[in-house]
Design a protein around this motif. Structure first.
Motif, PDB file in Angstrom:
ATOM      1  N   ARG A 152      22.867  46.519  -0.931  1.00 29.06           N
ATOM      2  CA  ARG A 152      22.980  47.888  -1.458  1.00 29.06           C
ATOM      3  C   ARG A 152      21.613  48.521  -1.656  1.00 29.06           C
ATOM      4  O   ARG A 152      21.428  49.717  -1.405  1.00 29.06           O
ATOM      5  N   LEU A 153      20.632  47.738  -2.119  1.00 35.02           N
ATOM      6  CA  LEU A 153      19.330  48.280  -2.487  1.00 35.02           C
ATOM      7  C   LEU A 153      18.234  47.933  -1.490  1.00 35.02           C
ATOM      8  O   LEU A 153      17.051  48.092  -1.780  1.00 35.02           O
ATOM      9  N   HIS A 154      18.646  47.430  -0.325  1.00 38.01           N
ATOM     10  CA  HIS A 154      17.697  47.193   0.765  1.00 38.01           C
ATOM     11  C   HIS A 154      16.586  46.225   0.351  1.00 38.01           C
ATOM     12  O   HIS A 154      15.403  46.434   0.667  1.00 38.01           O
ATOM     13  N   VAL A 155      16.948  45.170  -0.346  1.00 38.70           N
ATOM     14  CA  VAL A 155      15.977  44.149  -0.745  1.00 38.70           C
ATOM     15  C   VAL A 155      15.702  43.266   0.458  1.00 38.70           C
ATOM     16  O   VAL A 155      16.580  42.548   0.942  1.00 38.70           O
ATOM     17  N   LYS A 156      14.463  43.314   0.934  1.00 39.97           N
ATOM     18  CA  LYS A 156      14.100  42.572   2.139  1.00 39.97           C
ATOM     19  C   LYS A 156      12.648  42.113   2.044  1.00 39.97           C
ATOM     20  O   LYS A 156      11.889  42.541   1.176  1.00 39.97           O
ATOM     21  N   ASP A 157      12.279  41.242   2.988  1.00 39.19           N
ATOM     22  CA  ASP A 157      10.872  40.869   3.112  1.00 39.19           C
ATOM     23  C   ASP A 157      10.053  42.108   3.441  1.00 39.19           C
ATOM     24  O   ASP A 157      10.485  42.984   4.209  1.00 39.19           O
ATOM     25  N   ILE A 183       6.822  38.238  -1.707  1.00 39.95           N
ATOM     26  CA  ILE A 183       7.788  38.891  -2.589  1.00 39.95           C
ATOM     27  C   ILE A 183       8.639  39.872  -1.796  1.00 39.95           C
ATOM     28  O   ILE A 183       8.112  40.715  -1.054  1.00 39.95           O
ATOM     29  N   GLN A 184       9.952  39.780  -1.959  1.00 29.29           N
ATOM     30  CA  GLN A 184      10.832  40.775  -1.379  1.00 29.29           C
ATOM     31  C   GLN A 184      10.781  42.054  -2.219  1.00 29.29           C
ATOM     32  O   GLN A 184      10.528  42.020  -3.421  1.00 29.29           O
TER      33      GLN A 184
END
Length: 540
Positions: A152-157, A183-184
């Motif tokens: 949902r919140l586009h948490v990525k490398d 950190i992602q």
């Protein structure tokens, strides 16, 4: 070259007619009703609002701060801190020994944080499961909720290379054989500016301001801004009404206008200082006797290093490298700490670092060559780490009393030594810990001896924190928990807590992703109990 046009979803939504009430503009008292009233629009309140609104419930979100949008975020500290932070970014513990950074605007701290996204450390979850009777505190049980919120919140490398400020941590640790990780971040289309702490001017940060709050408003939720949740009115074991004071345009002084909010259910998500304070002001039942107690920070100590090359620690993605090397070992042993590299901006640096007069001016002249490192102490797992206690000042405003024990000071000393060694290993010309009696040290040998001899204590060692947790701890054991494992407040049948105040200890990691996932889990359960249907699932 023309300047890119940045879409502003907040202004677009206002133009569409979103239900937004600015309490500062009220000329008379108001009464509002909904299925659910949510206090706070940060990580917990935002996710809860979106899930409940998408599930067909009418929702009111109350926020003490103002509604700002990307057009207001101009990368200026003098504007951002008074407008977007609790107490103008100068909130402190009762003894003034720890500076606390917390958001106070729509989106809460998610609007001003540095985007670091970590899942809850497995060791922390295991501790909660074993010591606080929380059977779902396992990586496996939480994995679907983490996955949902990461999508949902586009948490990525982060695809870019670390800026020099972060790469110094990586290089120095590598020289010493200390492992680091990347950190992602919860960003989409990031411009790599480095001013996340002043609000994202391009809407790249996927905070509650540009994701869940707009989504809830699209589902006809109501947002009330510049309104301070003052107290609940209870009737028996139910919250019957929430009284809110309208605030002036500065968001500080009450105007005399009153909002009375009524709901089937109330969710408190004002953060781990304001949430306990609201319940204390309301004289809420407290069968465990733990309300406001065991409130935890990650007490954070800082080390500055000066390099021959320009570091420009204000530029680029703020936090992309970390090390958990010093978190290893038993949780209830000597306190562990997580290493990160914070972004540095002139005002925050100048007020955080030690020194005065020419010494301080000399440091600021060297600002382009300055690298910063911080250590977040993992508190709450040892008998000498009881945390702090939220209380009320005479005017009813909250205050956190957070005594720092010898156990914590021992961790501070070890952390300052670890950071200095890494900075010298990365090629620092000198290192200066944030300590009133410290100076610049020109070698690791000199720093090692001097830091070991520095007295660690209140008003000597500079301590700060941007992570506040606990105070409404959840537990399956009613003796230990203010709230039950489903977030329900014990002693009140229609009130829940959905924010970091639920944590029984600190995390040992930046908390936003844990709050997102936990709020998604609890809000889904609440939606099902209120509607009799499965809750809405959030999609990217």
């Amino acid at each position: 070259m023309s300047t890119p046009i940045i879409a502003d979803p907040i202004q677009a939504g206002i133009a569409k007619g979103w239900n937004i009430i600015d309490a500062a503009a009220l000329t008379q008292d108001r009464r509002l009703e909904a299925d659910v009233v949510i206090v706070g629009s940060g990580a917990g309140g935002g996710v809860t609002a979106e899930i409940l609104a998408r599930s067909g419930l009418s929702v009111i979100v109350v926020e003490e701060g103002a509604l700002k949008s990307s057009r207001d975020f101009r990368m200026r500290e003098a504007e951002a801190y008074p407008a977007l932070y609790q107490e103008s970014a100068a909130r402190k513990t009762a003894d003034k020994g720890i500076n606390i950074l917390q958001g106070r605007t729509v989106g809460g701290s998610t609007t001003v944080n540095w985007t670091s996204s970590f899942r809850t450390p497995p060791a922390t979850l295991d501790w909660w499961r074993r010591h606080y009777a929380l059977p779902d505190a396992t990586p496996e049980a939480m994995a679907p909720w983490f996955a949902m919120m990461e999508a949902r919140l586009h948490v990525k490398d982060w695809p870019g290379a670390p800026n020099e400020n972060n790469d110094i941590l990586r290089r120095g640790a590598q020289q010493l054989g200390i492992p680091t990780g990347l950190i992602q971040r919860n960003v989409k289309g990031c411009w790599n500016l480095g001013y996340c702490g002043m609000g994202c001017p391009t809407n790249a940060k996927q905070s509650m301001l540009v994701t869940s709050i707009p989504a809830a408003l699209e589902e006809d939720a109501t947002l009330v801004t510049r309104a301070r949740a003052q107290e609940f009115v209870f009737r028996g074991e139910r919250a019957d009404e929430l009284l809110c004071h309208a605030l002036d345009a500065a968001g500080i002084a009450p105007t005399g206008r009153l909002l009375r909010l009524r709901a089937r259910h109330y969710v408190v998500a004002g953060g781990a200082i304001n949430s306990p304070a609201l319940l204390l002001r309301s004289k809420a039942p407290d069968p465990s006797g733990q309300l406001g107690r065991r409130t935890f920070l990650h007490p954070t100590v800082i080390s500055a290093a000066f390099f021959p090359q320009r570091v420009e620690a204000w530029a680029g993605a703020p936090q992309t490298v970390y090390s958990d090397h010093f978190l290893a070992g038993p949780l209830d042993g000597p306190i562990g700490y997580k290493l990160e590299a914070p972004p540095l901006h002139p005002l925050l640096l100048a007020t955080t670092m030690n020194g005065f007069g020419e010494t301080h001016a000399h440091m600021m002249r060297d600002f382009p060559h300055l690298q910063g490192m911080l250590a977040l102490l993992r508190d709450g797992f040892h008998e000498d780490a009881p945390g702090g206690r939220v209380g009320l000042r005479g005017d009813g405003s909250p205050e956190l009393d957070y005594p720092l024990s010898d156990y914590l000071w021992d961790g501070a000393r070890r952390a300052l030594l670890s950071m200095a060694e890494i900075q010298f290993a990365a090629g620092a010309a000198s290192v200066q810990p944030a300590h009133e009696m410290a100076r610049r040290y020109g070698s690791w040998r000199e720093a090692k001896s001097a830091i070991a001899a520095l007295p660690q204590g209140l008003q000597l060692t500079r301590v700060a924190s941007a992570h506040v947790m606990g105070g409404c701890a959840m537990s399956g054991d009613e003796v230990l928990g203010v709230t039950s494992p489903d977030g329900r407040y014990r002693g009140l049948s229609n009130l829940s807590v959905h924010d970091g105040s639920l944590f029984p200890t600190s995390l040992g990691a930046n908390p936003q992703l844990t709050i997102y996932a936990l709020a998604a889990k609890l809000a889904s359960g609440l939606a099902t109990s209120l509607t009799g249907r499965p809750a809405a699932r959030l999609a990217a």
